[in-house]
Design a protein around this motif. Structure first.
Motif, PDB file in Angstrom:
ATOM      1  N   ARG A 195       0.822  -1.220   0.000  1.00 47.57           N
ATOM      2  CA  ARG A 195       0.000   0.000   0.000  1.00 47.57           C
ATOM      3  C   ARG A 195       0.860   1.276   0.000  1.00 47.57           C
ATOM      4  O   ARG A 195       0.385   2.341  -0.397  1.00 47.57           O
ATOM      5  CB  ARG A 195      -0.934   0.001   1.214  1.00 47.57           C
ATOM      6  CG  ARG A 195      -2.174  -0.838   1.006  1.00 47.57           C
ATOM      7  CD  ARG A 195      -3.141  -0.137   0.055  1.00 47.57           C
ATOM      8  NE  ARG A 195      -4.065  -1.066  -0.565  1.00 47.57           N
ATOM      9  CZ  ARG A 195      -4.269  -1.204  -1.855  1.00 47.57           C
ATOM     10  NH1 ARG A 195      -3.612  -0.488  -2.728  1.00 47.57           N
ATOM     11  NH2 ARG A 195      -5.136  -2.047  -2.340  1.00 47.57           N
ATOM     12  N   TYR A 242       2.989   1.957  -2.008  1.00 48.08           N
ATOM     13  CA  TYR A 242       3.249   2.306  -3.412  1.00 48.08           C
ATOM     14  C   TYR A 242       2.054   2.961  -4.091  1.00 48.08           C
ATOM     15  O   TYR A 242       2.145   3.342  -5.260  1.00 48.08           O
ATOM     16  CB  TYR A 242       3.639   1.045  -4.210  1.00 48.08           C
ATOM     17  CG  TYR A 242       5.025   0.529  -3.911  1.00 48.08           C
ATOM     18  CD1 TYR A 242       6.062   0.731  -4.809  1.00 48.08           C
ATOM     19  CD2 TYR A 242       5.303  -0.151  -2.730  1.00 48.08           C
ATOM     20  CE1 TYR A 242       7.344   0.266  -4.542  1.00 48.08           C
ATOM     21  CE2 TYR A 242       6.575  -0.618  -2.456  1.00 48.08           C
ATOM     22  CZ  TYR A 242       7.592  -0.403  -3.362  1.00 48.08           C
ATOM     23  OH  TYR A 242       8.853  -0.862  -3.093  1.00 48.08           O
ATOM     24  N   ASP A 243       0.929   3.103  -3.370  1.00 43.40           N
ATOM     25  CA  ASP A 243      -0.308   3.588  -4.003  1.00 43.40           C
ATOM     26  C   ASP A 243      -0.111   4.884  -4.781  1.00 43.40           C
ATOM     27  O   ASP A 243      -0.668   5.055  -5.858  1.00 43.40           O
ATOM     28  CB  ASP A 243      -1.409   3.790  -2.951  1.00 43.40           C
ATOM     29  CG  ASP A 243      -2.034   2.465  -2.522  1.00 43.40           C
ATOM     30  OD1 ASP A 243      -1.710   1.434  -3.147  1.00 43.40           O
ATOM     31  OD2 ASP A 243      -2.823   2.457  -1.563  1.00 43.40           O
ATOM     32  N   ASN A 244       0.664   5.807  -4.220  1.00 40.19           N
ATOM     33  CA  ASN A 244       0.851   7.099  -4.893  1.00 40.19           C
ATOM     34  C   ASN A 244       2.257   7.250  -5.479  1.00 40.19           C
ATOM     35  O   ASN A 244       2.703   8.353  -5.743  1.00 40.19           O
ATOM     36  CB  ASN A 244       0.578   8.237  -3.907  1.00 40.19           C
ATOM     37  CG  ASN A 244      -0.823   8.162  -3.366  1.00 40.19           C
ATOM     38  OD1 ASN A 244      -1.764   7.978  -4.128  1.00 40.19           O
ATOM     39  ND2 ASN A 244      -0.969   8.265  -2.046  1.00 40.19           N
ATOM     40  N   PRO A 253       2.304   3.228 -10.826  1.00 41.34           N
ATOM     41  CA  PRO A 253       0.946   2.778 -11.173  1.00 41.34           C
ATOM     42  C   PRO A 253       0.712   1.278 -10.986  1.00 41.34           C
ATOM     43  O   PRO A 253      -0.360   0.872 -10.584  1.00 41.34           O
ATOM     44  CB  PRO A 253       0.802   3.170 -12.645  1.00 41.34           C
ATOM     45  CG  PRO A 253       2.187   3.375 -13.144  1.00 41.34           C
ATOM     46  CD  PRO A 253       3.032   3.766 -11.980  1.00 41.34           C
ATOM     47  N   MET A 254       1.685   0.432 -11.311  1.00 46.29           N
ATOM     48  CA  MET A 254       1.494  -1.014 -11.183  1.00 46.29           C
ATOM     49  C   MET A 254       2.681  -1.616 -10.439  1.00 46.29           C
ATOM     50  O   MET A 254       3.825  -1.213 -10.662  1.00 46.29           O
ATOM     51  CB  MET A 254       1.366  -1.676 -12.558  1.00 46.29           C
ATOM     52  CG  MET A 254       0.176  -1.227 -13.373  1.00 46.29           C
ATOM     53  SD  MET A 254      -1.421  -1.450 -12.556  1.00 46.29           S
ATOM     54  CE  MET A 254      -1.770  -3.162 -12.872  1.00 46.29           C
ATOM     55  N   GLN A 288      -9.159  -2.185  -3.339  1.00 49.87           N
ATOM     56  CA  GLN A 288      -8.847  -1.013  -4.168  1.00 49.87           C
ATOM     57  C   GLN A 288      -7.857  -0.111  -3.435  1.00 49.87           C
ATOM     58  O   GLN A 288      -7.839  -0.107  -2.205  1.00 49.87           O
ATOM     59  CB  GLN A 288     -10.137  -0.250  -4.463  1.00 49.87           C
ATOM     60  CG  GLN A 288     -11.055  -0.990  -5.400  1.00 49.87           C
ATOM     61  CD  GLN A 288     -12.316  -0.196  -5.683  1.00 49.87           C
ATOM     62  OE1 GLN A 288     -12.904   0.393  -4.775  1.00 49.87           O
ATOM     63  NE2 GLN A 288     -12.737  -0.180  -6.923  1.00 49.87           N
ATOM     64  N   TYR A 334      -6.518  -1.039  -7.271  1.00 50.05           N
ATOM     65  CA  TYR A 334      -5.933  -2.256  -7.829  1.00 50.05           C
ATOM     66  C   TYR A 334      -4.601  -1.905  -8.487  1.00 50.05           C
ATOM     67  O   TYR A 334      -4.577  -1.423  -9.617  1.00 50.05           O
ATOM     68  CB  TYR A 334      -6.861  -2.870  -8.879  1.00 50.05           C
ATOM     69  CG  TYR A 334      -8.267  -3.122  -8.399  1.00 50.05           C
ATOM     70  CD1 TYR A 334      -8.509  -3.920  -7.284  1.00 50.05           C
ATOM     71  CD2 TYR A 334      -9.359  -2.573  -9.068  1.00 50.05           C
ATOM     72  CE1 TYR A 334      -9.805  -4.162  -6.845  1.00 50.05           C
ATOM     73  CE2 TYR A 334     -10.659  -2.807  -8.633  1.00 50.05           C
ATOM     74  CZ  TYR A 334     -10.870  -3.597  -7.524  1.00 50.05           C
ATOM     75  OH  TYR A 334     -12.153  -3.837  -7.077  1.00 50.05           O
ATOM     76  N   ASN A 335      -3.525  -2.142  -7.782  1.00 53.11           N
ATOM     77  CA  ASN A 335      -2.211  -1.773  -8.329  1.00 53.11           C
ATOM     78  C   ASN A 335      -1.327  -2.972  -8.630  1.00 53.11           C
ATOM     79  O   ASN A 335      -0.204  -2.812  -9.086  1.00 53.11           O
ATOM     80  CB  ASN A 335      -1.447  -0.893  -7.328  1.00 53.11           C
ATOM     81  CG  ASN A 335      -2.152   0.433  -7.099  1.00 53.11           C
ATOM     82  OD1 ASN A 335      -2.958   0.845  -7.916  1.00 53.11           O
ATOM     83  ND2 ASN A 335      -1.855   1.081  -6.001  1.00 53.11           N
ATOM     84  N   LYS A 386      -2.398  -2.212 -19.780  1.00 53.57           N
ATOM     85  CA  LYS A 386      -1.836  -2.006 -18.441  1.00 53.57           C
ATOM     86  C   LYS A 386      -0.314  -1.916 -18.497  1.00 53.57           C
ATOM     87  O   LYS A 386       0.316  -1.563 -17.514  1.00 53.57           O
ATOM     88  CB  LYS A 386      -2.179  -3.201 -17.539  1.00 53.57           C
ATOM     89  CG  LYS A 386      -3.621  -3.392 -17.222  1.00 53.57           C
ATOM     90  CD  LYS A 386      -3.728  -4.649 -16.356  1.00 53.57           C
ATOM     91  CE  LYS A 386      -5.162  -5.076 -16.185  1.00 53.57           C
ATOM     92  NZ  LYS A 386      -5.263  -6.409 -15.619  1.00 53.57           N
TER      93      LYS A 386
END
Length: 388
Positions: A134, A136-138, A141-142, A174, A176-177, A353
């Protein structure tokens, strides 16, 4: 930089450090101490964080643990000829709730990776990987996760998160990374057929213990492609560890787990590395020394990273094209390191993606297989994921 939720490295460990050779790692680290506070992180490449959280272990019965023995063992080792600066930022203690611990870890990891510092997380239960993910959320992107484990840990994602089910939460929560999830060293009898089928249907990768022990080099490409590497110490065979740590007579041996740690370090993409499920016992020197050597090999790998994936200049690589089942496969080989990549074609008509994943690390054997008209499995799975 606000790390006020970190407690310093215990004075007991620092007193032990005073007895070490001036050449030992413990004398060269930047350490968070009660006396001096959090060290200046300018120029730091790797930062160790302990997380004293194990309440989501399915077998948790209220036991506490600490990481002093690992620190003593690690501090007593000698560094290689490294240019890598290492800090030990101390420990995240258990929060009021497990979610509080997750939040502290997520915050710490996020702050460090934004400063281009690689966090090494020494943990209790492996569900902490969820908080690591989590972070890495910001940031990107993947995310690709590699789990070194005897089990997939997919579990039932409708139930509360545990150390044997956290991957289900990563897949279904969510945002979803998650792009790829790979397990190294899994043992079939520890995994239900449903989980094995689910791994296949999601085109995730898995490497059986026997495959890995036969040829450890097969895991290098998947580690080269990982952002997060999470190691469960229960993947190590019982003979290699101390009493409380013993899990299975079969597993990776000390050399293999250290080789995997080094591959993770050498990877240019790995930006966080965690070792979990540590359970100290009275005869603990052997496990703490094994973890220390894994840390050593990871840092050794980081020190020898080579930027070999710049394919904008054709003097840096050789390009090979093969035809497999009417599909044109394009391979690249780095002139600097001899490492191989394979191109994944874009499918323009779908929501792609893979904008950042056009080149997939692979092995020389994948190229030789393609020449024999065999489709490399990593390429096939990445291609299928891209079609979903």
């Amino acid at each position: 930089m606000n790390f006020n939720f970190l407690s310093p490295v215990p004075d007991l460990v620092l007193a032990h450090t005073e007895l070490l050779s001036m050449q030992a790692i413990g004398r060269k680290l930047k350490v968070h101490s009660a006396q001096n506070g959090i060290p200046d992180l300018d120029g730091v490449d790797v930062a160790i964080i302990g997380v004293l959280e194990n309440r989501n272990d399915v077998n948790y019965i209220g036991e506490e643990f600490q990481l002093n023995e690992i620190r003593k063992s690690f501090y007593g080792l000698f560094p290689g000829s490294w240019n890598t600066t290492v800090a030990d930022l101390g420990d995240i203690n258990k929060g009021e709730s497990v979610e509080d611990t997750y939040f502290a870890l997520k915050t710490a990891v996020s702050l460090l990776i934004k400063k281009n510092i690689i966090p090494i997380i020494l943990g209790g239960s492996q569900d902490l990987t969820y908080a690591n993910y989590r972070a890495y959320d910001n940031v990107i992107p993947m995310v690709n996760i590699v789990n070194v484990d005897s089990q997939f840990n997919l579990g039932d994602s409708t139930k509360p998160i545990k150390n044997n089910s956290y991957v289900g939460k990563i897949i279904l929560d969510q945002p979803y990374n998650l792009f790829n999830y790979a397990t190294i060293g899994y043992q079939t009898y520890f995994n239900s057929q449903e989980e094995i089928d689910l791994m296949d249907s999601l085109y995730f990768e898995s490497y059986r213990l026997g495959e890995v022990s036969k040829d450890i080099t097969i895991v290098e490409p998947v580690l080269r492609d990982a952002n997060i590497v999470s190691i469960d110490l229960n993947s190590v065979k019982g003979a290699e560890v101390s009493l409380n740590q013993k899990h299975s007579p079969n597993g990776l041996d000390g050399k293999e787990i250290c080789a995997i740690s080094r591959y993770a370090g050498i990877s240019n993409k790995v930006t966080s590395f965690g070792i979990y499920e540590y359970k100290p016992s009275k005869d603990d020197e052997i496990t703490s020394m094994l973890v220390s050597q894994m840390l050593w090999y990871f840092i050794e790998g980081v020190n020898y990273r080579v930027k070999d994936d710049d394919f904008s200049d054709d003097r840096n690589y050789q390009k090979y094209i093969t035809l497999v089942e009417s599909e044109e496969l394009v391979f690249y080989k780095s002139n600097k390191t001899g490492r191989w990549w394979i191109e994944i074609p874009f499918l323009n008509e779908i929501n792609n993606k893979l904008k950042r994943h056009t080149l997939l690390p692979c092995t020389h054997k994948d190229y030789l297989d393609a020449c024999e008209n065999k489709v490399p499995e990593r390429w096939y799975k990445a291609f299928q994921k891209n079609c979903i």
